[in-house]
Design an enzyme around this catalytic site. Structure first.
Site, PDB file in Angstrom:
ATOM      1  CB  ALA A  28      -0.929   0.005   1.218  1.00 33.73           C
TER       2      ALA A  28
ATOM      3  N   GLY B 101       0.480   5.670   0.310  1.00 42.87           N
ATOM      4  CA  GLY B 101      -0.373   6.815   0.562  1.00 42.87           C
ATOM      5  C   GLY B 101       0.457   8.077   0.543  1.00 42.87           C
TER       6      GLY B 101
ATOM      7  CG  MET C  87       0.852  11.741   5.331  1.00 46.68           C
ATOM      8  SD  MET C  87       1.966  13.143   5.278  1.00 46.68           S
ATOM      9  CE  MET C  87       2.648  13.068   6.934  1.00 46.68           C
ATOM     10  N   GLY C  88       2.887   7.725   3.692  1.00 42.08           N
ATOM     11  CA  GLY C  88       3.663   6.529   3.984  1.00 42.08           C
ATOM     12  C   GLY C  88       3.381   5.400   3.016  1.00 42.08           C
TER      13      GLY C  88
ATOM     14  CB  VAL D 133       2.026  -0.714   4.332  1.00 36.27           C
ATOM     15  CG1 VAL D 133       2.049  -1.993   5.167  1.00 36.27           C
ATOM     16  CG2 VAL D 133       1.439   0.433   5.158  1.00 36.27           C
TER      17      VAL D 133
ATOM     18  CE  LYS E  90       1.484   4.162   6.912  1.00 36.10           C
ATOM     19  NZ  LYS E  90       0.036   4.229   7.044  1.00 36.10           N
TER      20      LYS E  90
ATOM     21  CG  ASP F 220      -6.450   8.716   6.781  1.00 38.76           C
ATOM     22  OD1 ASP F 220      -7.490   9.134   6.241  1.00 38.76           O
ATOM     23  OD2 ASP F 220      -5.548   8.149   6.146  1.00 38.76           O
TER      24      ASP F 220
END
Length: 509
Positions: free
Chosen positions: A19, A21, A23-24, A26, A41, A136
């Protein structure tokens, strides 16, 4: 990262991230030392280069999140830095996210939607009691395991905002949250509290019941405008068989002003609980009923504790900190606490200082300074519930000893009000900050940077409280003064102007 990358000589990553996003990202991996599956993460830096401030916040937030112990939260095992990027090592969860479940099966049975939301409330209850806001919450961050239990993901990057972040939260350009689930106060002012998580839960519950988001739009801008200005369609309009009480609860969670939403996760849990029934197997998702479930066995026994008493909202335990070992010079204790603070080990520093405060008593300047250091450690650790009363008592004691207009008194008043803001007590925080503003003007002068920054904080809180016209007046007046004092390209001028531009965009009332 290439296949079989090994982090810290221990964590072997799979070939590709699972995954990504804003901000990060995984990755799944394997802890070769303990021979177990893990999830890692990594922070993603907005500009692609290491950011010291973001790294500092990540370290602080990961330590706060690691203290969050609950069956509904993945455990945090480790943290570190690899190639300049901070990372967390967490328990790997095997299940299906609510976003995938809804995509596969459409609207969920009412009982399951209520049960999933109620389990989420149990997690939010312990998180909010620890002054931790998720920021979130969404279907993609709720994972249903095969025994029917729910895990709330991404608390590792939940923001426990500190004093610096509070005053500068909108100046970084980083949007924290997902527009389809963001509360109006997050969009307008970049501020969040427990009630913001409840708004996101309302969006998620609506989607579980209806099979579609509360609001739809082709762009983030469109979604944000709808979150701020548009009334949601009632669940029973789209799905008439949903009980009226659930419909009313969803609408209450989706109120635009934080103070109009339910009082807390505990209250929402109790309103959901009667409907978390008829939890039949979800084909292909849950283990068959005959399969043993240690988690349900454990929960069954817990459910019988005080079973003859009607359920009530749990009361968060009072904050207790172990006293530091007796003996030792106070100067040495303060030096040790200072060393821990420099390493961002705020919780441990607070524990060290707690015992010293008890031994020092309440009188004398040294004792007062020690108590303020203790309050600061509590604040930096994210324990706003614990810090606020310490600051409040300090205000009384410092005022009695040195008068009401000292910098220390004004600082403690600001931090007490900031605690209230970060705990979601916006009305109280605004009242305290507005009282403080008059006193700071008298002490420092109207053009002092501290006074100007306080006016900005008040404007942000007014936005977060839904007082948009009042906030516009506050920020317009502030911008006029900032332009008088600074050049047009000054950061404070630019960020305040951006806030007002957002307020005045077409479609914003």
């Amino acid at each position: 990262m290439s296949a079989r990358t090994v982090i810290n000589g221990r964590y072997e990553l799979e070939a590709l991230p699972v995954a990504k996003g804003g901000m990060g990202e995984v990755w799944f991996g394997h802890d070769t030392r303990l021979d177990r599956q893990v999830a890692l993460k990594f922070v993603r830096f907005p500009e692609g280069t290491p950011d010291e401030e973001l790294t500092r916040r990540f370290v602080r937030e990961s330590r706060i999140a690691a203290r969050l112990e609950h069956p509904g939260v993945p455990a945090v095992y480790d943290a570190g830095v690899h190639d300049g990027r901070p990372y967390l090592v967490m328990q790997r969860i095997n299940g299906i996210s609510m976003s995938d479940l809804i995509a596969e099966q459409g609207p969920l049975p009412v009982g399951w939607a209520a049960a999933i939301a109620a389990q989420t409330c149990a997690v939010l209850s312990v998180a909010h009691a620890a002054s931790l806001v998720h920021r979130d919450l969404k279907p993609g961050n709720l994972m249903l395991e095969r025994d029917g239990s729910v895990k709330v993901l991404d608390f590792g990057l939940a923001m426990a905002v500190d004093l610096t972040d509070f005053s500068k939260i909108t100046s970084t350009g980083q949007v924290i949250g997902t527009p389809a689930y963001m509360a109006p106060e997050q969009i307008l002012a970049g501020l969040s509290g427990p009630s913001s998580d409840l708004y996101a839960l309302g969006c998620t519950l609506h989607e579980m019941l209806c099979g579609q988001p509360v609001f739809a739009g082709s762009t983030s801008y469109t979604l944000m405008n709808k979150q701020v200005d548009e009334r949601p369609v009632a669940v029973r309009t789209l799905r008439p068989e949903v009980p009226p009480q659930i419909d009313e609860l969803v609408l209450a969670l989706l109120e635009k002003k934080p103070e109009d939403r339910p009082g807390g996760a505990d209250e929402v849990f109790l309103r959901l609980l009667p409907f978390a029934v008829d939890l039949r197997p979800l084909p292909g998702i849950l283990n068959p009923p005959a399969a043993p479930s240690p988690a349900r066995m454990y929960a069954t026994v817990l459910g019988r504790v005080f079973a003859t008493t009607p359920p009530t909202a749990p009361t968060p335990p009072a904050t207790e900190r172990p006293a530091a070992p007796a003996g030792g010079d106070l100067a040495e204790v303060r030096a040790e606490a200072g060393r821990l603070m420099e390493q961002s080990r705020y919780n441990q520093a607070a524990d060290v200082l707690a015992g010293a405060v008890a031994r020092a008593g309440d009188a004398g300047d040294d004792a007062l300074r020690l108590r303020q250091e203790y309050a600061d450690a509590l604040f930096q650790s994210g324990d706003y519930h614990g810090a606020a009363p310490v600051y409040r008592q300090l205000v009384d004691d410092l005022t009695a000893r040195h008068g009401p207009d000292t910098a220390a008194v004004l600082t403690c008043r600001l931090r007490d009000a900031t605690c209230q803001a970060l705990l979601g007590n916006t009305t109280q925080a605004l009242r305290q900050l507005q009282d403080l503003l008059e006193d700071e003007r008298a002490v420092f002068g109207a053009d002092d940077a501290r006074v100007l920054d306080l006016r900005r904080q008040i404007g942000l809180l007014q936005l977060g409280a839904g007082q948009r016209q009042t906030a516009e007046r506050t920020l317009t007046s502030l911008l006029d003064d900032l332009r008088r004092l600074h050049s047009a390209d000054h950061p404070a001028v630019a960020s305040t102007a951006d806030l007002l531009t957002g307020l005045r965009l077409p479609g914003r009332r």
